[in-house]
Write a protein that holds these residues in place. Structure first.
Motif, mmCIF file in Angstrom:
data_model
loop_
_atom_site.group_PDB
_atom_site.id
_atom_site.type_symbol
_atom_site.label_atom_id
_atom_site.label_comp_id
_atom_site.label_asym_id
_atom_site.label_seq_id
_atom_site.Cartn_x
_atom_site.Cartn_y
_atom_site.Cartn_z
ATOM 1 N N SER A 1 0.852 -1.186 0.000
ATOM 2 C CA SER A 1 0.000 0.000 0.000
ATOM 3 C C SER A 1 0.885 1.231 0.000
ATOM 4 O O SER A 1 2.115 1.125 0.081
ATOM 5 N N CYS B 1 -0.055 8.494 7.435
ATOM 6 C CA CYS B 1 -0.259 7.037 7.477
ATOM 7 C C CYS B 1 -0.281 6.477 8.885
ATOM 8 O O CYS B 1 0.060 5.313 9.101
ATOM 9 N N SER C 1 0.956 2.052 10.106
ATOM 10 C CA SER C 1 -0.355 1.464 10.358
ATOM 11 C C SER C 1 -1.411 2.160 9.512
ATOM 12 O O SER C 1 -1.280 3.329 9.168
ATOM 13 N N GLY C 2 -2.467 1.432 9.209
ATOM 14 C CA GLY C 2 -3.600 2.011 8.500
ATOM 15 C C GLY C 2 -4.716 2.367 9.458
ATOM 16 O O GLY C 2 -5.868 2.513 9.046
ATOM 17 N N VAL D 1 -9.759 4.777 10.348
ATOM 18 C CA VAL D 1 -9.089 3.831 9.453
ATOM 19 C C VAL D 1 -8.775 4.539 8.137
ATOM 20 O O VAL D 1 -9.594 5.298 7.615
ATOM 21 N N HIS E 1 -8.629 4.929 4.402
ATOM 22 C CA HIS E 1 -9.375 4.355 3.280
ATOM 23 C C HIS E 1 -9.051 5.194 2.049
ATOM 24 O O HIS E 1 -9.525 6.322 1.920
ATOM 25 N N GLU F 1 -1.718 -3.424 16.615
ATOM 26 C CA GLU F 1 -1.059 -2.726 15.507
ATOM 27 C C GLU F 1 -0.398 -1.431 15.977
ATOM 28 O O GLU F 1 0.663 -1.050 15.490
ATOM 29 N N GLU G 1 -2.337 -6.579 11.525
ATOM 30 C CA GLU G 1 -2.720 -5.265 11.022
ATOM 31 C C GLU G 1 -4.193 -5.267 10.635
ATOM 32 O O GLU G 1 -4.740 -6.294 10.216
ATOM 33 N N THR H 1 -5.479 -3.969 8.070
ATOM 34 C CA THR H 1 -5.649 -4.186 6.626
ATOM 35 C C THR H 1 -5.735 -5.670 6.275
ATOM 36 O O THR H 1 -6.145 -6.026 5.171
#
Length: 479
Positions: free
Chosen positions: A282, A318, A375-376, A391, A393, A416, A451, A453
């Motif tokens: 990503s 991020c 991390s997302g 989160v 997106h 996470e 994670e 994701t």
């Protein structure tokens, strides 16, 4: 803020930073002399502003007004550029160019409500001052809200005169609710930040904004409040940049607006930035590359650690740094190696502001290219380990509905973020209401994922949620 500006000017205290009500600084015990004050902002004294007759009010001591003025100002430029002067006792003193760095600039621009630093200029670029040259060295770390809070050292290394007065150019434009180089476009006009209508913003305008912020070139222009709806005024003019201007301030403008816009039309912008992560799964994981003189190059993994990674993740919007790599985990680059022996404190706003061996100076090869996984997910409005769950997106942070978030999801988020295990899941916007979208999918974590994701997701929503249902989370960690 117009009233506060008059107070700060009358006191010789620079620009107004904040106007505070509800007795923020405590309640007075004497008479209330003024109420419903209405200054234009240009008055020399508060007594000259419009208000009812002295002593007439519909108020009590719980509504006493307060002001925070800045201890710094920029002179001989515009509101957000000029010679740097710092309030020292009763006098304004200039600052030596040799004693002023990028971290100091971050604080001054922030304190004045002027966005981010664009350029630090030495050799009295905005003219020679007339008073004292400051006899101390600012040692800001870049994360302070005012120069007043920065550590100072009296051990001056340089013998400076007004020929060395430092100047500063801050950005008159911000990208909000994304990262340093992506977000909702807001332009400084007078004392206020205005959003811009998506129908009145084009590729040439985007070129100027990205250039002014030191964020490379435009990647994508996004309409329909992609980075959330703003709260202030919508700009009533149309930008007509040619694309080669250095600042948005220099672009022609037209007051002949063709469109009737609201905050639903706030424009967003994604710039290429000065840092990126490539060859990962990503945009928030991969090999670290920085932009220098128009060319992307890698970062050597010598001494690369979590503080360095934290700066990269923050700059990219991020979330938190999860892991670092320094032996080409994400493959080897083929271009130049721009940075080596990077040493960040962790509070810098950009990787470029961290100490290093110097651009292009290295004792390295591409087998040691640095990498990062960010991390997302993040928690907002609390501490590092508690807050509203958001989160990543696409390019935007979205909140999560409390009805779609359970103990297994919480296990993954806390893990996470390096925050231990969940203590409490809180619904009903316990950490405040978010501003962007509410996520339209449901997390279905098993609880053992590393994670967010990696968790399965379903788009079959059972609930119709608003920001009144934003979920919050408290994890056991405190770091």
């Amino acid at each position: 803020m117009s009233d506060a500006a008059v107070v700060c000017r009358e006191l010789g205290c620079g620009e107004a930073v904040d106007a505070l009500g509800k007795s923020h600084f405590g309640s007075g015990s004497g008479p209330i002399w003024m109420d419903d004050v209405d200054c234009s902002g240009s008055e020399s004294r508060l007594k000259n502003c419009r208000s009812p007759v002295w002593g007439k009010h519909d108020c009590n001591e719980t509504h006493n007004s307060g002001v925070i003025c800045s201890g710094a100002r920029l002179v001989l430029g515009c509101r957000c550029s000029g010679r740097v002067e710092v309030l020292h006792g009763e006098s304004w003193a200039t600052v030596c160019d040799a004693d002023f760095n990028q971290q100091d600039a971050e604080v001054v621009c922030r304190e004045l409500g002027c966005g981010s630093p664009v350029k630090v200029l030495g050799a009295a670029a905005f003219g020679r001052g007339e008073g004292q040259v400051w006899s101390e060295v600012l040692q800001c770390r870049g994360n302070k809200s005012q120069t007043h809070f920065c550590p100072k050292s009296s051990s001056l290394k340089h013998n400076c005169s007004h020929d060395n007065d430092v100047g500063l150019v801050c950005a008159g434009v911000l990208l909000v609710n994304g990262s340093r180089c992506s977000g909702r476009v807001e332009v400084l006009h007078g004392e206020s930040w205005f959003t811009v209508c998506d129908a009145d913003f084009n590729q040439q305008d985007a070129e100027v904004v990205c250039r002014e912020l030191g964020c490379g070139s435009p990647v994508e222009i996004l309409g329909a409040a992609a980075f959330g709806r703003g709260e202030g005024p919508v700009w009533s003019e149309e930008l007509q940049c040619r694309g080669n201007e250095s600042q948005i301030h220099f672009c022609p403008k037209s007051s002949l607006l063709k469109h009737n816009c609201s905050h639903d039309n706030d424009v967003g912008l994604v710039c290429s930035g000065s840092v990126r992560l490539v060859d990962g799964d990503s945009r928030c994981a991969g090999r670290v590359e920085v932009l220098y003189r128009g060319q992307w190059g890698s970062v050597c993994g010598n001494n690369w650690d979590m503080r360095d990674a934290a700066v990269v993740c923050r700059e990219l919007g991020c979330g938190e740094a999860v892991d670092t790599y320094h032996e080409s985990y994400f493959g080897s680059a083929s271009g130049p190696i721009w940075m080596d022996n990077v040493h960040c404190s962790g509070s810098e706003s950009t990787l470029r502001n961290c100490e290093s061996a110097g651009w292009g100076k290295h004792n390295c090869d591409h087998s040691k290219d640095a990498g990062v996984i960010c991390s997302g997910v993040r928690v907002v409005g609390g501490s590092h380990c508690s807050g509203r769950v958001e989160v990543l997106h696409g390019e935007s942070w979205v909140t999560v509905c409390d009805a779609d978030f359970n103990q297994q999801d919480a296990e993954v988020v806390c893990r996470e973020l390096g925050c231990g295990s969940p203590v409490e899941v809180l619904g009903a916007a316990a950490f405040g209401r978010g501003e962007g979208q509410v996520w339209s999918e449901e997390l279905q974590c098993r609880g053992d994922e590393s994670e967010i994701t990696l968790c399965p997701i379903t788009s079959s929503h059972k609930y119709n949620c608003s920001h009144g249902n934003d979920v919050g989370l408290v994890c056991s960690g405190t770091v």
